[in-house]
Write an enzyme that holds these catalytic residues in place. Structure first.
Site, PDB file in Angstrom:
ATOM      1  N   HIS A  66       0.811  -1.229   0.000  1.00 27.71           N
ATOM      2  CA  HIS A  66       0.000   0.000   0.000  1.00 27.71           C
ATOM      3  C   HIS A  66       0.843   1.277   0.000  1.00 27.71           C
ATOM      4  CE1 HIS A  66      -3.590  -2.502   1.728  1.00 27.71           C
ATOM      5  NE2 HIS A  66      -3.379  -2.717   0.444  1.00 27.71           N
TER       6      HIS A  66
ATOM      7  N   CYS B 226       4.363  13.452  -6.652  1.00 27.51           N
ATOM      8  CA  CYS B 226       3.454  14.354  -7.348  1.00 27.51           C
ATOM      9  C   CYS B 226       2.213  13.595  -7.779  1.00 27.51           C
ATOM     10  CB  CYS B 226       4.150  14.970  -8.564  1.00 27.51           C
ATOM     11  SG  CYS B 226       3.012  16.006  -9.509  1.00 27.51           S
TER      12      CYS B 226
END
Ligand code: OAD
Length: 240
Positions: free
Chosen positions: A116, A124
């Site tokens: 995860h 970004c």
């Protein structure tokens, strides 16, 4: 010698899957535990989805900043340390984690499949530049390359996991002789399929969790204790 010790000593490949329960004793809240779990207090759809970030980037950024600071103050516990020792002594060892904290890393684990992502990494949201320099007073800060918002490098609900990481996890599970599922409610896919997959491919499966999970019924052994209590004993009984 008990059955778990025997199986671990005979194993050519040991795979461990961890979830939030492993970090609970470091003071990092889990997601689904009654009262203390994050999803008992916060709504995931307002904080952990791409749509939430689009609707209210400041709220999402600030919530992750709070969690990042909480994690940075936490210390690895005996469970993280026992897993780092297991990696050093066990022949072929893979650690797969759903946790986005860096506590396995700080405990000394070297090779970690982070399903995860990691809350400590920033990227970004558009050009994916990883770990850019950013102004920590902005909420959220913007990318120095393309000026779009930066975000935590974690997987949100509705997003896909990294294919590279997921296929490495599947491969590890298909080859495991012993698979240990620790501190996960086994509710979130695709991570939740990994213990079942390992079992299907013939692994001896151990679950470490004070509570029942959907995997408990399939596990060969369930150790109903806290991870930091059981793991150091398991490692020292097996390898010393
Ligand atoms: P959960 O909060 O769903 O489950 C934590 C599990 O840890 C529960 O089954 C507890 O019984 C167990 N537990 C609590 N304390 C423990 C301890 N000291 N030792 C051992 N076990 C203990 O957390 P995860 O299963 O990790 O996803 O959740 C999976 C995913 O759901 C997370 O990675 C996150 C969340 O939404 C994303 O952010 C994408």
């Amino acid at each position: 010698m008990n059955l778990c010790t025997q199986k671990l000593l005979a194993a050519k490949s040991i795979v461990v899957l961890t979830g939030a329960g492993v970090s609970a004793e470091s003071g990092v809240p889990t997601f689904r535990d009654a009262q203390t779990g994050l999803w008992e207090r916060f709504r995931p759809e307002e904080l952990a989805t791409p749509a939430a970030f689009q609707d209210n980037p400041k709220l999402v950024w600030d919530w992750y900043t709070w969690r990042r600071e909480l994690v940075s103050r936490a210390q690895p516990n005996l469970a993280h340390k026992a897993l780092a020792s297991m990696e050093r002594v066990a022949p072929h060892f893979r650690l797969i984690t759903q946790n986005v904290d860096d506590l396995h890393f700080r405990a000394g684990s070297q090779s970690i499949l982070e399903l995860h992502g990691s809350i400590t990494r920033i990227r970004c949201s558009v050009c994916n530049l990883i770990e850019p320099e950013f102004d920590s007073n902005s909420s959220p800060p913007t990318c120095p390359r393309c000026s779009n918002y930066l975000r935590p490098d974690v997987v949100w609900f509705g997003e896909s996991l990294s294919e590279t990481v997921l296929s490495a996890a599947y491969e590890a599970c298909s080859q495991a002789d012993v698979f240990i599922s620790i501190g996960t409610s086994t509710m979130v896919q695709p991570a939740a399929s990994l213990p079942f997959m390992a079992k299907q491919y013939g692994a001896f499966t151990i679950e470490i969790n004070p509570d029942d999970t959907p995997f408990s019924i399939a596990a060969d052994v369930c150790l109903r204790q806290k991870a930091a209590a059981v793991l150091p004993a398991l490692v020292s009984q097996t390898w010393t």
